[in-house]
Structure formats: structure tokens, C-alpha cells
Design a protein around this motif. Structure first.
Motif, mmCIF file in Angstrom:
data_model
loop_
_atom_site.group_PDB
_atom_site.id
_atom_site.type_symbol
_atom_site.label_atom_id
_atom_site.label_comp_id
_atom_site.label_asym_id
_atom_site.label_seq_id
_atom_site.Cartn_x
_atom_site.Cartn_y
_atom_site.Cartn_z
ATOM 1 N N ARG A 1 0.839 -1.146 -0.035
ATOM 2 C CA ARG A 1 -0.078 0.019 0.045
ATOM 3 C C ARG A 1 0.864 1.258 0.219
ATOM 4 O O ARG A 1 0.224 2.278 -0.535
ATOM 5 C CB ARG A 1 -1.021 -0.013 1.358
ATOM 6 N N ASN A 2 1.873 1.206 0.654
ATOM 7 C CA ASN A 2 2.919 2.468 0.638
ATOM 8 C C ASN A 2 3.340 2.828 -0.852
ATOM 9 O O ASN A 2 3.263 3.881 -1.275
ATOM 10 C CB ASN A 2 4.246 2.100 1.541
ATOM 11 N N LEU A 3 3.772 1.782 -1.716
ATOM 12 C CA LEU A 3 4.012 1.857 -3.042
ATOM 13 C C LEU A 3 3.132 2.559 -3.780
ATOM 14 O O LEU A 3 3.122 3.170 -4.749
ATOM 15 C CB LEU A 3 4.727 0.762 -3.845
ATOM 16 N N ALA A 4 1.715 1.748 -3.526
ATOM 17 C CA ALA A 4 0.508 2.054 -4.278
ATOM 18 C C ALA A 4 0.338 3.531 -4.143
ATOM 19 O O ALA A 4 0.016 4.347 -5.182
ATOM 20 C CB ALA A 4 -0.655 1.312 -3.704
ATOM 21 N N LEU A 5 0.596 4.134 -2.744
ATOM 22 C CA LEU A 5 0.165 5.549 -2.525
ATOM 23 C C LEU A 5 1.421 6.535 -3.382
ATOM 24 O O LEU A 5 1.032 7.350 -3.988
ATOM 25 C CB LEU A 5 -0.064 5.870 -1.098
ATOM 26 N N PHE A 6 2.692 5.966 -3.409
ATOM 27 C CA PHE A 6 3.369 6.646 -4.197
ATOM 28 C C PHE A 6 3.276 6.847 -5.667
ATOM 29 O O PHE A 6 3.412 7.645 -6.407
ATOM 30 C CB PHE A 6 5.030 6.259 -3.894
ATOM 31 N N SER A 7 2.474 5.499 -6.271
ATOM 32 C CA SER A 7 2.125 5.602 -7.742
ATOM 33 C C SER A 7 1.007 6.577 -7.920
ATOM 34 O O SER A 7 1.106 7.327 -9.009
ATOM 35 C CB SER A 7 1.896 4.294 -8.038
ATOM 36 N N LEU A 8 0.114 6.599 -6.864
ATOM 37 C CA LEU A 8 -0.962 7.663 -7.035
ATOM 38 C C LEU A 8 -0.136 9.042 -7.062
ATOM 39 O O LEU A 8 -1.058 10.013 -7.762
ATOM 40 C CB LEU A 8 -2.089 7.308 -5.906
ATOM 41 N N ALA A 9 0.299 9.217 -6.174
ATOM 42 C CA ALA A 9 1.009 10.558 -5.977
ATOM 43 C C ALA A 9 1.802 11.030 -7.194
ATOM 44 O O ALA A 9 1.962 12.151 -7.584
ATOM 45 C CB ALA A 9 1.890 10.756 -4.841
#
Lengths: 115, 340
Positions: free
Chosen positions: B234-242
């Protein structure tokens, strides 16, 4: 009220309260999305060691980037400038005062205070 | 009861929800289009445009590991900070003919500094990872940030200065800049100057977004992902969204500065149709900006070394920006009769 709290600089403006409110709301949204994901399963062993392409992890001192090297790419690219400027830092207080007075005089001439 | 500090909180929350949904969806769609277009330029079929959505959902299903050396609260907080700060940038920018949600509460200088927060979050997360790769990646990201700030500042100051000289009030206001296209206030020399600044901004964009040739902080083949090497789930998912939201924000900034026209300014339309047509035209402009400043550049170039990033942005692009500024100053002086 919000208009009163907007900081004016003469040409620019911003309202920190509005920014904080917006940031907090956006942060809550980000947190809700984050909560949708799988949680940290509290792993142990190799799963939580830093990834180093299979190499053993060196000692912390060997891979630590010290503060002096934090801007390495910058100082390396502008080496021509730094090799001239760094030797000027003699550590002698009177030298620094002389530089200060010299630069100040130059600026005053430049902006037209001294003609 | 919904008013706080004289602000209608319902309208604020509604605006933020709308912008958040738009930023995330548009960001992922444009990332997908970029990948598809890039693949075709390289004679590949490429993934479907919806692939970034699949990747995001897949990452949410994966475990999110925190390395044993990491500082957990910074490591986990960095992706949240990156996404939240990317969303907030969009609130200060116009979307089609919709005025910025907070346009009267922040100007262009604020946007310039807000653009650094997602990058700072990545730097913080990288340093907190406790990985040598991530530490080097964070160090490179900081150097990259310093490098592109200078040419970006030149472009922004030049536009605001020209509007100010033209007697337009609030020259740093994004609403003012969008309502008064710089091409209309400049003479022939000024237009050359603004074209040069447009080229400069086109090259600042991949650095802001850490895309090729300025992906030195991540450098998969060299640093194995750099400052993101330890991120997963989920941390990498949020970076991809950002990353997607920041792509939309950066392209929206370029549109507001250099391509602010709307269809409704040229064709008489009913209000509802006008909003729709302007929004569609805005999406086309976003695509054009992303295509020229991200897709074409990353297909045509290899990665810069970190020293090249500094010399290109502080040397060539800052110099080019100053030449553009000189053209604008000359144009203004000629227009005012200072130079005969």
C-alpha cells in the motif's frame, strides 16, 4: 475572516490556514486509501532486511552518506566554482569581515545608493 | 453551522473530494496513456491504458513490508504526505474553465513551493528506509530538486513580471495569469522569449516528475529503485497515485501558464456545454503537455548522471531561461519606448 488571514506581500499572497485545512482533509483521504491495503504482517528474517541485490549488508558507517556529501552531485558538477570559493574560507574572522564590507560596498554601488 | 473561519466548509470539502477523485483518476489514465504511447513509439504493443489501475489494485493486495532498519512512522508517513500534498497543489490550479478552488488563497510562488513537498516526502521516506540504495536515491533527489528550481523560478518570475509591467493587478495570481494569456501582452520579441521559456518548462517537467532522463533518484538498473527500493504494497501504491496526481498538477501548471485558452472564449455555447467543452479541451491540452514533456523525451533519451542533471539545469536551461527573460525585457523596453 479567511480574507483577513491571507498573508499579503505586496505582489504575492497565501493563506496558511486554508492550506492546513485542505492538507488535513487530503491527508485523511490518503489515509483512507492507505487503510484499504494489506497491513504489515510483522515479518522477520530476510524479508525485512534491506535489499542489496543479495549482497551482505555492510556496516552502517561504510554506507552512511555524511552531511558533507549530501549535495555531492551538485558540488561535483560545479567544481569549477567550488575550487575557487572553498579556499577563500580561511577561518580568519578579519577576512570574513573584509569580504562582508567589500560585497556590501559592491551591492550599494550596484543598487545606486553610492554613486 | 458549516462555516469555519468565514469559509463554507461543505463547499471546501466538496471541492477537495471532486479534485481528489479527478486528480487520481486522471493521473492514472495519463500514466496509462503515456505508457501506451511510449510503447508504440518503441515499436511495442505496450500494456492497456487501464494497467496503472490494475497495478494500483494489485499493490493494495500485497504485503507492505517495513525494513528492520527503517524509522516506521516516517517510512509509512512519507507516501501519505506525498499523495496529500500532490492533491493540495491541484486545488490552486484552474481545471478547464473551472476557477481554482483556492485561487484567491494562494499564488504561483506558493504552487512552486508546494511542488517540492511530494519530492521532500520521497526524500524523507528514502532516508527513513535504512537502505544504502535508498539513501543514495534520496541524496540524488535533493540535488535534482535544487537543479530544476532555478529554471522554473526564471519562467515564473518572467511571466509575472511581464504581466506586472502591462499594468495587470495581482500578476502572481494564477487566476490572473490564466485570464490574461502572456502571448496577448507581448510583442514579437516577447513571444520569442515566452517560446524559449515554454521549452525550459517542458524540460523542467520530467525533472519535477523524476522521469527519464531525470530518474537518477530511482535508477532501476543502477540503484534498484533508489529511494523507493524498500517500498511495497500500500505504501508503493500511494507513491504511484502521488506520481499520477503530480503529473496532472505539473501539466495543469504548464497549461495555466502558457496554454490557458478555453473553447468557450471562441465559440458561443450554453453554460453547461461550455463547461464540458472547456473541460474536454483542458484534457487535450494536458495530453499535449505530457506527450511533449514526458513521453517524447523519455523515449528519445537515456538517463542523466546526477552531475549532468545539475550542469544541464543550472547551466544550459538556466542560461536559456535568462535569454528568454532578456528577450521579454527587450520587448518591454521597445514597447515602452525606452529603446528606440
Amino acid at each position: 475572516m479567511a480574507a483577513i488571514m491571507t498573508l499579503q506581500t505586496g505582489t504575492g499572497f497565501w493563506n496558511p490556514i486554508i492550506w492546513i485545512i485542505a492538507f488535513v482533509i487530503a491527508f485523511v483521504f490518503a489515509y483512507l486509501i492507505w487503510m484499504l491495503g494489506e497491513k504489515d504482517p510483522k515479518k522477520t528474517g530476510d524479508l525485512i532486511r534491506p535489499y542489496l541485490s543479495g549482497n551482505p549488508e555492510p556496516a552502517k558507517e561504510a554506507v552512511h552518506v555524511p552531511g558533507g556529501n549530501l549535495y555531492w552531485g551538485f558540488t561535483e558538477a560545479l567544481q569549477g566554482y567550488y575550487t575557487r570559493v572553498v579556499p577563500l574560507h580561511s577561518g580568519i574572522l578579519t577576512d570574513y569581515l573584509l569580504w562582508f564590507l567589500g560585497v556590501m560596498a559592491f551591492v550599494l554601488v550596484l543598487v545606486g545608493v553610492i554613486v | 453551522m458549516t462555516t469555519m473561519f468565514g469559509i463554507d466548509m461543505l463547499a471546501v470539502v466538496g471541492g477537495i473530494v471532486a479534485i481528489t477523485v479527478f486528480g487520481i483518476v486522471a493521473g492514472l489514465v495519463f500514466l496509462g496513456i503515456d505508457r501506451k504511447v511510449t510503447a508504440h513509439m518503441q515499436a511495442r504493443i505496450g500494456p492497456p491504458i487501464r494497467q496503472p489501475f490494475r497495478d494500483f489494485l494489485k499493490l493494495l493486495c500485497k504485503d507492505s513490508s517495513v525494513p528492520e532498519n527503517a524509522i516506521p512512522w516516517i517510512f509509512n508517513g512519507a507516501p501519505l504526505l506525498a499523495l496529500a500534498s500532490s492533491i493540495v497543489i491541484l486545488l490552486y490550479l484552474p481545471i478547464g474553465s473551472f476557477l481554482p478552488v483556492f485561487g484567491s488563497y494562494g499564488d504561483l510562488i506558493l504552487v512552486m513551493y508546494l511542488l517540492t513537498i511530494p519530492a521532500l516526502a520521497m526524500v524523507g521516506g528514502g532516508f527513513a528506509s535504512g537502505s544504502p540504495y535508498a539513501t543514495v536515491g534520496s541524496q540524488r533527489e535533493m540535488v535534482t530538486m535544487i537543479s530544476y528550481e532555478f529554471p522554473l523560478a526564471i519562467a515564473i518570475i518572467a511571466i509575472a513580471w511581464r504581466l506586472s509591467v502591462a499594468g495587470i493587478a495581482d500578476p502572481f495570481s494564477i487566476g490572473t495569469i490564466a485570464a490574461n494569456p502572456v502571448w496577448g501582452v507581448a510583442g514579437p520579441l516577447g513571444i520569442i522569449g515566452f517560446l524559449i521559456l515554454l521549452v525550459v518548462l517542458t524540460w523542467v517537467t520530467p525533472a519535477e516528475l523524476s522521469r527519464v532522463p531525470c530518474d537518477t533518484p530511482e535508477a532501476e538498473t543502477e540503484l534498484a529503485g533508489g529511494l523507493l527500493v524498500e517500498y511495497s504494497g500500500r505504501n508503493l501504491a500511494l507513491f504511484s497515485l502521488a506520481s499520477g496526481v503530480k503529473t496532472v498538477a505539473m501539466a495543469s501548471l504548464a497549461v495555466a501558464l502558457f496554454l490557458p485558452w478555453n473553447v468557450s472564449s471562441f465559440v458561443a455555447l450554453s453554460p453547461v456545454v461550455a463547461y464540458g467543452a472547456d473541460f474536454a479541451f483542458y484534457l487535450v491540452k494536458l495530453f499535449a503537455v505530457i506527450f511533449f514533456s514526458v513521453s517524447i523525451i523519455r523515449v528519445g533519451m537515456a538517463r542523466f548522471r546526477i552531475t549532468h542533471v545539475v550542469s544541464v539545469y543550472w547551466g544550459y536551461l538556466a542560461g536559456l531561461g535568462l535569454i528568454g527573460l532578456l528577450f521579454i525585457v527587450l520587448d518591454t523596453a521597445l514597447g515602452a519606448g525606452v529603446i528606440a
